[in-house]
Scaffold this motif. Sequence first.
Motif, PDB file in Angstrom:
ATOM      1  N   ILE A 185       0.658  -1.047  -0.131  1.00  0.00           N
ATOM      2  CA  ILE A 185      -0.014  -0.035   0.142  1.00  0.00           C
ATOM      3  C   ILE A 185       0.965   1.138  -0.062  1.00  0.00           C
ATOM      4  CG2 ILE A 185      -1.635   1.180   1.016  1.00  0.00           C
ATOM      5  CD1 ILE A 185      -2.857  -1.463   2.414  1.00  0.00           C
ATOM      6  N   PHE A 186       1.867   1.223   0.912  1.00  0.00           N
ATOM      7  CA  PHE A 186       2.710   2.177   1.066  1.00  0.00           C
ATOM      8  C   PHE A 186       3.381   2.621  -0.497  1.00  0.00           C
ATOM      9  CE2 PHE A 186       7.359   3.986   1.341  1.00  0.00           C
ATOM     10  CZ  PHE A 186       6.942   5.166   2.117  1.00  0.00           C
ATOM     11  N   SER A 187       3.896   1.572  -1.190  1.00  0.00           N
ATOM     12  CA  SER A 187       4.567   1.835  -2.480  1.00  0.00           C
ATOM     13  C   SER A 187       3.490   2.312  -3.497  1.00  0.00           C
ATOM     14  CB  SER A 187       4.987   0.385  -3.009  1.00  0.00           C
ATOM     15  OG  SER A 187       6.172   0.147  -1.867  1.00  0.00           O
ATOM     16  N   GLY A 188       2.471   1.648  -3.535  1.00  0.00           N
ATOM     17  CA  GLY A 188       1.217   2.117  -4.196  1.00  0.00           C
ATOM     18  C   GLY A 188       1.070   3.820  -4.247  1.00  0.00           C
ATOM     19  N   LEU A 189       1.142   4.169  -3.004  1.00  0.00           N
ATOM     20  CA  LEU A 189       0.737   5.363  -2.738  1.00  0.00           C
ATOM     21  C   LEU A 189       1.899   6.424  -3.204  1.00  0.00           C
ATOM     22  CD1 LEU A 189      -0.887   5.473   0.861  1.00  0.00           C
ATOM     23  CD2 LEU A 189      -1.748   6.369  -1.232  1.00  0.00           C
ATOM     24  N   ILE A 190       3.048   6.103  -2.895  1.00  0.00           N
ATOM     25  CA  ILE A 190       4.260   6.926  -3.523  1.00  0.00           C
ATOM     26  C   ILE A 190       4.022   6.885  -5.056  1.00  0.00           C
ATOM     27  CG2 ILE A 190       6.511   7.001  -3.556  1.00  0.00           C
ATOM     28  CD1 ILE A 190       5.852   7.573  -0.766  1.00  0.00           C
ATOM     29  N   ALA A 191       4.092   5.867  -5.670  1.00  0.00           N
ATOM     30  CA  ALA A 191       3.709   5.832  -7.110  1.00  0.00           C
ATOM     31  C   ALA A 191       2.727   6.846  -7.618  1.00  0.00           C
ATOM     32  CB  ALA A 191       3.731   4.467  -7.624  1.00  0.00           C
ATOM     33  N   ALA A 192       1.564   6.633  -6.799  1.00  0.00           N
ATOM     34  CA  ALA A 192       0.318   7.585  -7.404  1.00  0.00           C
ATOM     35  C   ALA A 192       0.816   8.909  -7.185  1.00  0.00           C
ATOM     36  CB  ALA A 192      -0.808   7.174  -6.683  1.00  0.00           C
ATOM     37  N   ILE A 251      -2.001  -2.210  -7.819  1.00  0.00           N
ATOM     38  CA  ILE A 251      -1.813  -3.402  -8.495  1.00  0.00           C
ATOM     39  C   ILE A 251      -0.264  -3.719  -8.558  1.00  0.00           C
ATOM     40  CG2 ILE A 251      -2.207  -4.494 -10.721  1.00  0.00           C
ATOM     41  CD1 ILE A 251      -4.827  -3.017 -10.624  1.00  0.00           C
ATOM     42  N   GLY A 252       0.397  -2.531  -9.215  1.00  0.00           N
ATOM     43  CA  GLY A 252       1.878  -2.562  -9.397  1.00  0.00           C
ATOM     44  C   GLY A 252       2.820  -3.021  -8.251  1.00  0.00           C
ATOM     45  N   ALA A 253       2.258  -2.393  -7.289  1.00  0.00           N
ATOM     46  CA  ALA A 253       3.132  -2.847  -5.823  1.00  0.00           C
ATOM     47  C   ALA A 253       2.810  -4.267  -5.595  1.00  0.00           C
ATOM     48  CB  ALA A 253       2.813  -1.914  -4.797  1.00  0.00           C
ATOM     49  N   ALA A 254       1.572  -4.728  -5.586  1.00  0.00           N
ATOM     50  CA  ALA A 254       1.179  -6.055  -5.174  1.00  0.00           C
ATOM     51  C   ALA A 254       1.829  -7.175  -6.288  1.00  0.00           C
ATOM     52  CB  ALA A 254      -0.432  -6.457  -5.574  1.00  0.00           C
ATOM     53  N   ILE A 255       1.918  -6.836  -7.418  1.00  0.00           N
ATOM     54  CA  ILE A 255       2.639  -7.916  -8.381  1.00  0.00           C
ATOM     55  C   ILE A 255       4.173  -7.924  -8.126  1.00  0.00           C
ATOM     56  CG2 ILE A 255       3.410  -7.868 -10.708  1.00  0.00           C
ATOM     57  CD1 ILE A 255       0.646  -6.648 -11.747  1.00  0.00           C
ATOM     58  N   THR A 306      -1.855   5.827 -17.806  1.00  0.00           N
ATOM     59  CA  THR A 306      -1.802   6.082 -16.444  1.00  0.00           C
ATOM     60  C   THR A 306      -1.630   4.930 -15.540  1.00  0.00           C
ATOM     61  OG1 THR A 306      -2.849   8.065 -16.839  1.00  0.00           O
ATOM     62  CG2 THR A 306      -3.024   6.966 -14.511  1.00  0.00           C
ATOM     63  N   ILE A 307      -2.477   3.608 -15.971  1.00  0.00           N
ATOM     64  CA  ILE A 307      -2.316   2.544 -15.112  1.00  0.00           C
ATOM     65  C   ILE A 307      -1.205   1.645 -15.254  1.00  0.00           C
ATOM     66  CG2 ILE A 307      -3.572   0.267 -14.741  1.00  0.00           C
ATOM     67  CD1 ILE A 307      -6.285   1.358 -14.930  1.00  0.00           C
ATOM     68  N   PRO A 308      -0.773   1.505 -16.513  1.00  0.00           N
ATOM     69  CA  PRO A 308       0.599   0.642 -16.652  1.00  0.00           C
ATOM     70  C   PRO A 308       1.724   1.675 -16.018  1.00  0.00           C
ATOM     71  CG  PRO A 308      -0.346   1.377 -18.964  1.00  0.00           C
ATOM     72  CD  PRO A 308      -1.362   1.706 -17.740  1.00  0.00           C
ATOM     73  N   VAL A 309       1.656   2.861 -16.138  1.00  0.00           N
ATOM     74  CA  VAL A 309       2.936   3.868 -16.008  1.00  0.00           C
ATOM     75  C   VAL A 309       2.943   3.750 -14.416  1.00  0.00           C
ATOM     76  CG1 VAL A 309       3.720   6.219 -15.738  1.00  0.00           C
ATOM     77  CG2 VAL A 309       3.236   5.233 -17.967  1.00  0.00           C
ATOM     78  N   SER A 310       1.954   3.812 -13.649  1.00  0.00           N
ATOM     79  CA  SER A 310       1.666   3.656 -12.267  1.00  0.00           C
ATOM     80  C   SER A 310       2.161   2.458 -11.466  1.00  0.00           C
ATOM     81  CB  SER A 310       0.088   4.185 -11.920  1.00  0.00           C
ATOM     82  OG  SER A 310      -0.295   5.627 -12.374  1.00  0.00           O
ATOM     83  N   ALA A 311       1.888   1.499 -12.364  1.00  0.00           N
ATOM     84  CA  ALA A 311       2.050   0.255 -11.949  1.00  0.00           C
ATOM     85  C   ALA A 311       3.559  -0.100 -11.809  1.00  0.00           C
ATOM     86  CB  ALA A 311       1.139  -0.981 -12.842  1.00  0.00           C
ATOM     87  N   ILE A 312       4.166   0.446 -13.089  1.00  0.00           N
ATOM     88  CA  ILE A 312       5.684   0.273 -13.184  1.00  0.00           C
ATOM     89  C   ILE A 312       6.427   1.028 -12.110  1.00  0.00           C
ATOM     90  CG2 ILE A 312       7.476   0.789 -14.735  1.00  0.00           C
ATOM     91  CD1 ILE A 312       5.813   0.000 -17.089  1.00  0.00           C
ATOM     92  N   LEU A 313       5.901   2.112 -11.789  1.00  0.00           N
ATOM     93  CA  LEU A 313       6.427   3.208 -10.820  1.00  0.00           C
ATOM     94  C   LEU A 313       6.436   2.614  -9.560  1.00  0.00           C
ATOM     95  CD1 LEU A 313       5.459   6.873 -11.743  1.00  0.00           C
ATOM     96  CD2 LEU A 313       7.661   5.967 -11.714  1.00  0.00           C
TER      97      LEU A 313
END
Length: 354
Positions: free
Chosen positions: A83-90, A115-119, A335-342
């Motif tokens: 969750i922390f990583s997903g927020l930083i990317a977002a 999603i990206g952080a979970a993967i 937006t979704i794929p870039v955010s996931a990669i970040l």
Amino acid sequence: MTLLITIVVLALIFDYINGFHDAANSIATIVSTKVLTPFQAVLWAAFFNFVAYFVSLYIIGEFKIGNTIAKAVHENFITLEVIFSGLIAAITWNLFTWWAGIPSSSSHTLIGGFIGAAIAHVGGFSEAGNVVINYPVVIPIILFIFVAPLIGMIISSIITLLIMNICRKANPYKADQWFKKLQLVSSAAFSIGHGGNDAQKVMGIIGAAFIFYEVNVVHAAEYVNLSTSERFQHFTIDYWWVPIASFVAIGLGTMSGGWKIVKTMGTRITKVTPLEGVAAESSGAITLFLSEYLGIPVSTTHTITGSIIGVGLVKRVSAVRWGITIKLLWAWILTIPVSAILAMIVYWIVKLFI
């Protein structure tokens, strides 16, 4: 506990950023038609962002969109680090698109990061027979990247045609003055839709963090024995301050404005009159209320853009600046794929220290 508190703070910061990033959605037309000054417009929008809390709680009866966000990733793969990583990317992608004046979706940024952080956490798309992404939840969200602006475009075109036919014999000056007043109503309605939709997305992320903490750290029996949806409902009661804080944060963010995006939304897609402003905002509000009722998180940016395009198409196809529109479409798709990669990159960095 420290990481949990950090996540709550970051989520509310994201909520605040979402507010000023998306402020243009609800005030662009009302500013471009000079119904309100920019300062008056952001105060107006911020107030109705918070009114959305009462609409969601007492009229809709539950926070459906927050519940949906919390279920975007399979519960087995949700951790505080994810969750922390997903927020930083977002937050990173949101600030970049705000700086560049690109009306991207804060909603899809958040979902992509989650999603990206979970993967990255799992090291793939599945583990032990469980799929990371909750596809029955995520697929409708992805489809509505295209469906929401299309619905907005169709509804705004119909509303514009209806208004033009009803008012065809009206005095142009008087009609213009009436529609300027009506824009206050349509803008307020859209701001309620914006608050109800977007504040709940942050609630969903905070909810996922608290539910993980209650189930895996505290081992609270009242959470362990519930389904994911029931856990979220329990969370909104136990942590009643989270919904309030989420709606307040997005309202404060809206008050901060987002003038580069106002320019793009209010003038660069197509020139908007008060009549067309009413049609676009009303269409956007209807689409957002529908999505909240269905529990599908949509982008307020996509919705109002589609609505503005719709009123432009009623005049003529060439009234829409398609070059700008195509650039926006690419921003939406990426937006979704870039955010996931970040988020993946952030997660790998975080795991080096945690």
